[in-house]
Write a protein that holds these residues in place. Structure first.
Motif, PDB file in Angstrom:
ATOM      1  N   GLY A  94     -24.808  74.893 -26.884  1.00 37.63           N
ATOM      2  CA  GLY A  94     -24.206  75.069 -28.227  1.00 37.63           C
ATOM      3  C   GLY A  94     -23.119  76.133 -28.185  1.00 37.63           C
ATOM      4  O   GLY A  94     -22.075  76.006 -28.828  1.00 37.63           O
ATOM      5  N   PHE A  95     -23.344  77.188 -27.393  1.00 32.39           N
ATOM      6  CA  PHE A  95     -22.355  78.269 -27.292  1.00 32.39           C
ATOM      7  C   PHE A  95     -21.119  77.779 -26.538  1.00 32.39           C
ATOM      8  O   PHE A  95     -19.985  78.011 -26.975  1.00 32.39           O
ATOM      9  N   ILE A  96     -21.326  77.054 -25.443  1.00 35.76           N
ATOM     10  CA  ILE A  96     -20.178  76.541 -24.670  1.00 35.76           C
ATOM     11  C   ILE A  96     -19.358  75.579 -25.535  1.00 35.76           C
ATOM     12  O   ILE A  96     -18.120  75.559 -25.480  1.00 35.76           O
ATOM     13  N   ASP A  97     -20.041  74.802 -26.366  1.00 29.41           N
ATOM     14  CA  ASP A  97     -19.337  73.848 -27.234  1.00 29.41           C
ATOM     15  C   ASP A  97     -18.361  74.524 -28.208  1.00 29.41           C
ATOM     16  O   ASP A  97     -17.435  73.886 -28.702  1.00 29.41           O
ATOM     17  N   LEU A  98     -18.584  75.810 -28.454  1.00 34.51           N
ATOM     18  CA  LEU A  98     -17.654  76.521 -29.342  1.00 34.51           C
ATOM     19  C   LEU A  98     -16.297  76.700 -28.668  1.00 34.51           C
ATOM     20  O   LEU A  98     -15.298  76.972 -29.324  1.00 34.51           O
ATOM     21  N   PHE A  99     -16.286  76.571 -27.330  1.00 37.78           N
ATOM     22  CA  PHE A  99     -15.063  76.862 -26.568  1.00 37.78           C
ATOM     23  C   PHE A  99     -14.437  75.646 -25.912  1.00 37.78           C
ATOM     24  O   PHE A  99     -13.244  75.626 -25.673  1.00 37.78           O
ATOM     25  N   ARG A 100     -15.239  74.636 -25.548  1.00 39.08           N
ATOM     26  CA  ARG A 100     -14.617  73.568 -24.745  1.00 39.08           C
ATOM     27  C   ARG A 100     -13.943  72.560 -25.658  1.00 39.08           C
ATOM     28  O   ARG A 100     -14.495  72.167 -26.687  1.00 39.08           O
ATOM     29  N   ARG A 101     -12.771  72.158 -25.228  1.00 35.61           N
ATOM     30  CA  ARG A 101     -12.009  71.225 -26.062  1.00 35.61           C
ATOM     31  C   ARG A 101     -12.484  69.809 -25.812  1.00 35.61           C
ATOM     32  O   ARG A 101     -12.570  69.005 -26.715  1.00 35.61           O
ATOM     33  N   ASP A 102     -12.777  69.524 -24.521  1.00 33.94           N
ATOM     34  CA  ASP A 102     -13.163  68.154 -24.187  1.00 33.94           C
ATOM     35  C   ASP A 102     -14.680  68.104 -24.019  1.00 33.94           C
ATOM     36  O   ASP A 102     -15.216  68.457 -22.972  1.00 33.94           O
ATOM     37  N   LEU A 103     -15.355  67.673 -25.090  1.00 36.16           N
ATOM     38  CA  LEU A 103     -16.816  67.662 -25.052  1.00 36.16           C
ATOM     39  C   LEU A 103     -17.338  66.653 -24.031  1.00 36.16           C
ATOM     40  O   LEU A 103     -18.501  66.666 -23.669  1.00 36.16           O
ATOM     41  N   LYS A 104     -16.427  65.769 -23.584  1.00 33.81           N
ATOM     42  CA  LYS A 104     -16.870  64.747 -22.613  1.00 33.81           C
ATOM     43  C   LYS A 104     -16.834  65.276 -21.183  1.00 33.81           C
ATOM     44  O   LYS A 104     -17.225  64.591 -20.264  1.00 33.81           O
ATOM     45  N   GLN A 105     -16.303  66.477 -21.024  1.00 32.98           N
ATOM     46  CA  GLN A 105     -16.272  67.021 -19.664  1.00 32.98           C
ATOM     47  C   GLN A 105     -17.523  67.878 -19.428  1.00 32.98           C
ATOM     48  O   GLN A 105     -17.610  69.029 -19.871  1.00 32.98           O
ATOM     49  N   PRO A 106     -18.547  67.291 -18.765  1.00 33.16           N
ATOM     50  CA  PRO A 106     -19.812  68.012 -18.638  1.00 33.16           C
ATOM     51  C   PRO A 106     -19.730  69.213 -17.687  1.00 33.16           C
ATOM     52  O   PRO A 106     -18.940  69.207 -16.742  1.00 33.16           O
ATOM     53  N   VAL A 107     -20.558  70.203 -17.973  1.00 27.40           N
ATOM     54  CA  VAL A 107     -20.563  71.413 -17.142  1.00 27.40           C
ATOM     55  C   VAL A 107     -21.963  71.675 -16.606  1.00 27.40           C
ATOM     56  O   VAL A 107     -22.965  71.218 -17.162  1.00 27.40           O
ATOM     57  N   GLN A 108     -21.991  72.430 -15.513  1.00 29.22           N
ATOM     58  CA  GLN A 108     -23.264  72.911 -14.984  1.00 29.22           C
ATOM     59  C   GLN A 108     -23.299  74.427 -15.169  1.00 29.22           C
ATOM     60  O   GLN A 108     -22.343  75.109 -14.809  1.00 29.22           O
ATOM     61  N   VAL A 109     -24.396  74.912 -15.750  1.00 26.06           N
ATOM     62  CA  VAL A 109     -24.571  76.359 -15.935  1.00 26.06           C
ATOM     63  C   VAL A 109     -25.740  76.784 -15.071  1.00 26.06           C
ATOM     64  O   VAL A 109     -26.818  76.182 -15.144  1.00 26.06           O
ATOM     65  N   ARG A 110     -25.509  77.781 -14.245  1.00 26.15           N
ATOM     66  CA  ARG A 110     -26.614  78.356 -13.461  1.00 26.15           C
ATOM     67  C   ARG A 110     -26.676  79.821 -13.816  1.00 26.15           C
ATOM     68  O   ARG A 110     -25.686  80.540 -13.627  1.00 26.15           O
TER      69      ARG A 110
END
Ligand SMILES: Nc1ncnc2c1ncn2[C@@H]1O[C@H](COP(=O)(O)OP(=O)(O)OP(=O)(O)O)[C@@H](O)[C@H]1O
Ligand SMILES: C[C@@](O)(CCOP(=O)(O)OP(=O)(O)O)CC(=O)O
Length: 334
Positions: A94-110
């Motif tokens: 939810g926090f990352i979604d505040l910043f990423r423009r392309d919600l379709k570009q998935p990320v990995q958080v470690r």
């Protein structure tokens, strides 16, 4: 009604940036000497009072953000893959979604917390600060630290202070968008200053700080005295740090923490984070102090204690609290 987080953040992000492939970040955890307790704006996490903390050096969160090759977001905590439905993963994504423009570009958080987990230290502060720094690097925003501190605050208030090492003040701010409610490192060092992380009770707390402080603001008559006390304490603590006066610092910080707990206890339903073991440990601190050793305590929204003392008295503190192992004693200035 306040402005939404998304709107505020969008106003401060550069227009065009291309994400990189991987970014690493570290942020220290912190212990407040003058506590943040109460929000004037729940959406933006704007505090009722300014606060002041000491960061914990190498104890904190390491976070890596990279492209996900699995077609969906992935969140790892301490090397364990979490379900995307878990509260932890939902908050992080939810926090990352505040910043990423392309919600379709998935990320990995470690993310790895190296804070002694059993000590029950607030990892939300280092966690959201490290995540904010990793987001800034990964998306190549290259924003100033005070803006990143304001963004981290939107994840968790105390995270605003974890952008910096040393003694840190989080300003209340007065702007409507809250961007001046950010932290600043104080140009003050105290090489002999020590913090002892005294774990006295394990087990998950039933009420987190977020709902605890809201309950206090809404239901404790005693809370009305808190903002003025916190303002006075902050001035006294800053002066004590400047003069390296442990007696003044310790007394003010201890009284500040216990006053915060008094407001919690005066809430309805009552909020008492102390366990019998916490009270027993408090008495041990007071006995040690009565015997002439300058040691003081502070406590957050949990049962554990943090001891404040100086390197010169470390042996006596260790003798009185043999449960303190090397990893529990933090020298914030190395
Ligand atoms: N490494 C991390 N990265 C991102 N978020 C984190 C990290 N560690 C903790 N958090 C966030 O902090 C929340 C609570 O952390 P934790 O269980 O340590 O409680 P806490 O910080 O003591 O809580 P409180 O906010 O009540 O003081 C987690 O649910 C998660 O949202
Ligand atoms: C008692 C405290 O530790 C409260 C910390 O609260 P949080 O920063 O965890 O709360 P949210 O802003 O709702 O995420 C005092 C302090 O760290 O200043």
């Amino acid at each position: 009604m306040s402005i939404s987080k998304q709107k505020v953040i969008a106003n401060y992000l550069p227009n065009t940036t291309e994400p990189g492939t991987k970014a690493d970040a570290f942020a220290p955890s912190n212990i407040a000497l003058c506590k943040y307790w109460g929000k004037r704006d729940v959406e933006l996490n704007l505090p009722i009072n300014a606060s002041l903390s000491i960061s914990l050096g190498e104890l904190g969160s390491h976070t890596t953000l990279s492209e996900s090759d699995r077609g969906q977001d992935q969140v790892y905590l301490n090397n364990e893959l979490l379900s995307l439905d878990s509260p932890f993963a939902r908050k992080v994504i939810g926090f990352i979604d505040l910043f990423r423009r392309d919600l379709k570009q998935p990320v990995q958080v470690r993310t790895v917390n190296n804070i002694p987990t059993a000590a029950g230290l607030a990892s939300s502060a280092s966690g959201f600060a490290a995540l904010t720094l990793a987001i800034d690097k990964f998306y190549r925003f290259d924003l100033a630290l005070d803006h990143l501190s304001a963004f981290a605050r939107m994840g968790s208030g105390s995270a605003s202070r974890s952008l910096y090492q040393g003694f840190v003040e989080w300003h209340k701010g007065s702007r409507e968008d809250g961007m001046d409610s950010c932290a600043e490192r104080l140009a003050l060092e105290w090489p002999g200053f020590r913090i002892g992380l005294l774990k006295v009770a394990t087990g998950e707390k039933k009420v987190d700080s977020r709902s605890g402080m809201q309950r206090t603001v809404e239901s404790a008559a005693l809370y009305s005295a808190w903002p003025q006390q916190a303002a006075n304490d902050l001035v006294a603590i800053k002066r004590a740090i400047q003069q390296q006066d442990l007696e003044c610092l310790g007394q003010t910080a201890e009284q500040n923490a216990l006053s915060m707990h008094a407001t919690m206890i005066a809430s309805w339903p009552p909020l008492l984070y102390w366990q019998p073991e916490s009270v027993a440990a408090m008495h041990r601190v007071w006995e040690l102090r009565a015997s002439g050793v300058p040691v003081y305590l502070t406590m957050d929204a949990g049962p554990n204690l943090k001891l404040l003392f100086q390197h010169a008295d470390e042996m006596q503190v260790r003798d009185a609290f043999p449960e303190l192992v090397d990893a529990d004693i933090v020298a914030p200035f190395g």
